[in-house]
Design a protein around this motif. Structure first.
Motif, mmCIF file in Angstrom:
data_model
loop_
_atom_site.group_PDB
_atom_site.id
_atom_site.type_symbol
_atom_site.label_atom_id
_atom_site.label_comp_id
_atom_site.label_asym_id
_atom_site.label_seq_id
_atom_site.Cartn_x
_atom_site.Cartn_y
_atom_site.Cartn_z
ATOM 1 N N ARG A 143 0.974 -1.074 0.399
ATOM 2 C CA ARG A 143 0.173 -0.288 -0.234
ATOM 3 C C ARG A 143 0.906 1.356 0.427
ATOM 4 N NH1 ARG A 143 -4.954 1.482 0.320
ATOM 5 N NH2 ARG A 143 -6.205 3.288 1.638
ATOM 6 N N VAL A 194 -6.549 -3.585 0.855
ATOM 7 C CA VAL A 194 -7.778 -3.231 1.930
ATOM 8 C C VAL A 194 -8.413 -3.977 2.019
ATOM 9 C CG1 VAL A 194 -9.974 -1.668 1.674
ATOM 10 C CG2 VAL A 194 -8.259 -0.374 0.980
ATOM 11 N N GLU A 203 -15.109 -2.298 2.267
ATOM 12 C CA GLU A 203 -14.844 -0.819 3.319
ATOM 13 C C GLU A 203 -16.057 -1.320 4.558
ATOM 14 O OE1 GLU A 203 -14.913 2.302 1.205
ATOM 15 O OE2 GLU A 203 -12.779 2.184 0.646
ATOM 16 N N SER A 228 -14.872 -4.143 6.838
ATOM 17 C CA SER A 228 -13.645 -3.791 7.199
ATOM 18 C C SER A 228 -13.746 -2.820 8.621
ATOM 19 C CB SER A 228 -12.589 -2.412 6.690
ATOM 20 O OG SER A 228 -12.110 -3.551 5.677
#
Length: 458
Positions: free
Chosen positions: A210, A239, A293, A296
């Motif tokens: 990343r 991610v 997302e 996460s």
């Protein structure tokens, strides 16, 4: 200073302080005014930076941005710092072609996306105090088109130095992440019982990837022709996999306090999402990213909840991990809000806190492992002293004691004879006398008697 109707007045501004060219630019929708001969010249004011959208919420596929900058009299080289412009652009300064990133076109089959963050330098105009910046942009590949990040204007050297500092930090993050990745995997090969090590190694690897694919996108300096789709998918994969791996790390550290099924669901989801991203078109991958997302966020909140519960039970390790995780969560939330332009007066923090997380966790794990090794050494020393105490509890000769020590180490008669440079028959006689004094008849009984002695002395 702010851009109003395509003009920003910096005539009284000290350009040592770089300026973000935010505000309302002139925008020619569905027109490439320098490249196409047929000009419609219909124009609107469009706020920059912001995703371009029509009133019916559909994206434009191409268009031209224009801004006029009024500057003071300067002799130093000027510059523009360009970030995310989705997904291809062609730059003109005072009607002079300067740079093209990707392939700009009104034809979807010809247009080619590319990411390349850079600082463009140019000489100040000699006969005017005005600079006209024109950006032709096309986008057929990303849901968010147009100038997504602010364009920074100032002295070229200042902008270049700032970019070099950011790249240097990204390289440091990459280097530290890779070192931690390799060290943890090597240590896991040596001590396979520490199952948290490979998860921390993989997490460090994801951070390293990343670091060079996000922020200043240093990877494009190494591989200028890197596929835009591959690059974007690589970011999405980091991610998708980061939080399931992070959760698995905590599961192995606090084995009985994190749910095994939640860990398995997170890992299976991460692997499934990764496979889908790799093989499906990017536009679908973008929406998969949005789902992950949310996943996460759920995983991070679950980790924080469990660490809070363990902290209340006065678990010092949990308190340490709780603090670092809370900082990481705050940095991630800041980056999400800043990246989506919900907040403006900020900057990306995740890389800073990721490197703090890696270093602090590495120090913690090093201390924990050193304490474990010290404990093992202490136990070995304790067993060694108890072995001597066991031997001295019988009336043995010095030679018999010497042979008994080797018997308790697991050596056979022939090995003891070779070790002491004595005939095998002589060793057998000594062993017979040892057994007689201990009132036993075999090596199994000797081991059993020694273990019973250890149990009675614990």
């Amino acid at each position: 200073p702010h851009t109003v109707k395509g003009i920003i007045n910096l005539s009284h501004w000290n350009l040592k302080n770089s300026v973000s060219l935010e505000g309302n630019w002139i925008f020619y929708p569905n027109q490439l005014i320098h490249s196409e001969k047929n000009k419609h010249n219909s124009k609107i004011n469009l706020y920059v930076p912001k995703q371009w959208k029509r009133k019916n919420k559909k994206n434009y596929h191409y268009g031209t941005y224009q801004i006029t900058i009024k500057i003071p009299e300067v002799k130093k080289k000027l510059g523009l710092r360009l970030f995310r412009i989705n997904t291809a652009y062609r730059l003109f300064i005072n009607n002079k072609f300067i740079k093209e990133v990707g392939k700009v076109s009104s034809n979807q089959d010809i247009a080619k996306p590319q990411f390349f963050f850079q600082v463009i330098g140019f000489e100040p105009p000699s006969k005017s105090n005005k600079i006209q910046i024109t950006l032709e942009v096309s986008n057929y590949h990303h849901p968010k088109g147009g100038i997504v990040d602010p364009i920074i204007f100032g002295y070229y050297e200042n902008l270049k130095n700032q970019r070099l500092k950011n790249i240097s930090f990204d390289i440091i993050v990459f280097g530290i992440g890779m070192i931690v990745f390799l060290l943890n995997f090597i240590f896991f090969i040596i001590r396979k019982k520490y199952k948290f090590l490979p998860y921390f190694a993989i997490y460090s690897l994801l951070i390293s990837i990343r670091a060079i694919t996000f922020s200043e996108i240093f990877i494009t300096q190494i591989i200028p022709d890197l596929s835009w789709v591959f690059h974007r998918k690589l970011i999405i994969l980091t991610v998708i996999m980061a939080q399931p791996v992070f959760l698995s790390f905590f599961k192995e550290i606090f084995f009985n306090h994190f749910n095994q099924k939640i860990k398995e669901i997170a890992l299976i989801s991460g692997l499934t999402g990764s496979i889908l991203v790799l093989f499906l078109p990017f536009k679908i991958s973008f929406f998969i990213l949005i789902l992950f997302e949310i996943l996460s966020l759920s995983i991070i909140l679950y980790i924080i909840f469990r660490l809070f519960a363990l902290t209340f039970k006065k678990n010092r390790s949990a308190l340490f991990f709780l603090i670092t995780t809370l900082f990481l969560f705050g940095a991630g939330l800041n980056d999400f809000l800043y990246g989506n332009k919900i907040i403006k007066n900020s900057f990306f923090l995740t890389h800073i806190f990721l490197i703090i997380l890696i270093i602090s966790n590495t120090i913690y794990l090093s201390v924990k492992l050193s304490k474990t090794l010290a404990s093992i050494k202490s136990k070995k020393t304790s067993i060694s002293s108890q072995k001597e105490e066991f031997i001295n509890s019988f009336d043995f000769t010095e030679r018999e004691k010497e042979i008994l020590r080797l018997l308790l180490k697991g050596l056979i008669t022939k090995e003891i004879a070779e070790n002491l440079n004595i005939k095998t028959r002589t060793i057998e006689k000594h062993i017979y006398n040892i057994y007689k004094k201990m009132k036993i008849n075999s090596r199994l009984e000797l081991i059993a008697k020694f273990h019973l002695f250890l149990e009675n002395n614990c």
